[in-house]
Enzyme design. Sequence first.
Site, mmCIF file in Angstrom:
data_model
loop_
_atom_site.group_PDB
_atom_site.id
_atom_site.type_symbol
_atom_site.label_atom_id
_atom_site.label_comp_id
_atom_site.label_asym_id
_atom_site.label_seq_id
_atom_site.Cartn_x
_atom_site.Cartn_y
_atom_site.Cartn_z
ATOM 1 N N TYR A 296 0.862 -1.179 0.000
ATOM 2 C CA TYR A 296 0.000 0.000 0.000
ATOM 3 C C TYR A 296 0.897 1.228 0.000
ATOM 4 C CZ TYR A 296 -3.946 2.999 1.529
ATOM 5 O OH TYR A 296 -4.912 3.976 1.623
ATOM 6 N N LYS B 134 -1.933 -1.578 -3.747
ATOM 7 C CA LYS B 134 -2.952 -0.535 -3.724
ATOM 8 C C LYS B 134 -2.222 0.773 -3.963
ATOM 9 C CE LYS B 134 -6.548 1.806 -1.062
ATOM 10 N NZ LYS B 134 -7.277 1.930 0.222
#
Length: 323
Positions: free
Chosen positions: A94, A122
């Site tokens: 992320y 992400k």
Amino acid sequence: MLAATTGEGLTLEPAETERLVTVVRDEAGSGLPRCLGLSGSNTNALLRSVAGTAGWPIDFYLISCPYYSRPSQQGLTLHFRALADRAEHPVLLYNIPYRTGVNLGNEAMLRLAAHSNIVGLKDCGADRGQSLDLLRRRPQHFAMLTGEDAHFFEALGDGADGGILAAAHVETARFAEIRNRLAAGRHDAALALWRSLEELTRLLFAEPSPAPIKYWLWRSGLIDSAQVRLPMTEVSEDLAARIDQEIERRKATSTGGASSAVRKFHADSDTSPAPLIAFAPGRQTRLGVRTQLIHQVIAAREELRTGRCLHACRIWLRCGGSP
């Protein structure tokens, strides 16, 4: 997606996080992948978290870059490798530098993508050039999912595989359908649908997330409270009024009755997932409950009451109702 930013993961106690995972497993069943959010700047503490959650009913981890300490690219690489080596479940990286203060660069990202237990990203880098470069160079198995709600359509057009979007708690099927239409080569149809959601993404981030989204879901009867935990606060009166107005506008412009919604559900059922709502424990949703018929009927009724016929039909059909 459990105990990440939208799920107020930073304000949950460890026992609450475990309960949240267990409740979602029990209510949603085994058909939906469950991803647990982890964050922190202490690698050893995160290694203990990874070890302590190894037996939990989850399928992936979403692990953000360390915040505040701003490690080097080598430090980030070693940090994520250590976690991936220890993790019993695959890891999604992320990258969100405007929250953590550090950007995971593409060279480090590509080194990490070679790890067998790191399966994707992400992407909230807010740098389209970096994203495009990574999309061109990534290995085939490495998934890229945008986390920038307002740039969902653009990211899919650039080649991203999908999105992890807070705003998709609202109009979930429409967000999924945009991806489906683009995948089928129906660019103009996808763009037309995106136009109906573009302003929504801005509205739901007009104040710090997840307060606006929780307020929308509460006003729509999908969760029991709009409360958030400090240091987050609930939406202002001004934004609450704007959200109320948009909810009413969307009700008024909703077209088609229940029968047309049933037909659309049958047409889209293989490609449009039901809403997934994961907030702090103790605030259960009325969607996704498969084991208790009465909860399904209540949920369908609430969806009809708020003008969301398609979602009502989806719930009704799941609990055995006929069109």
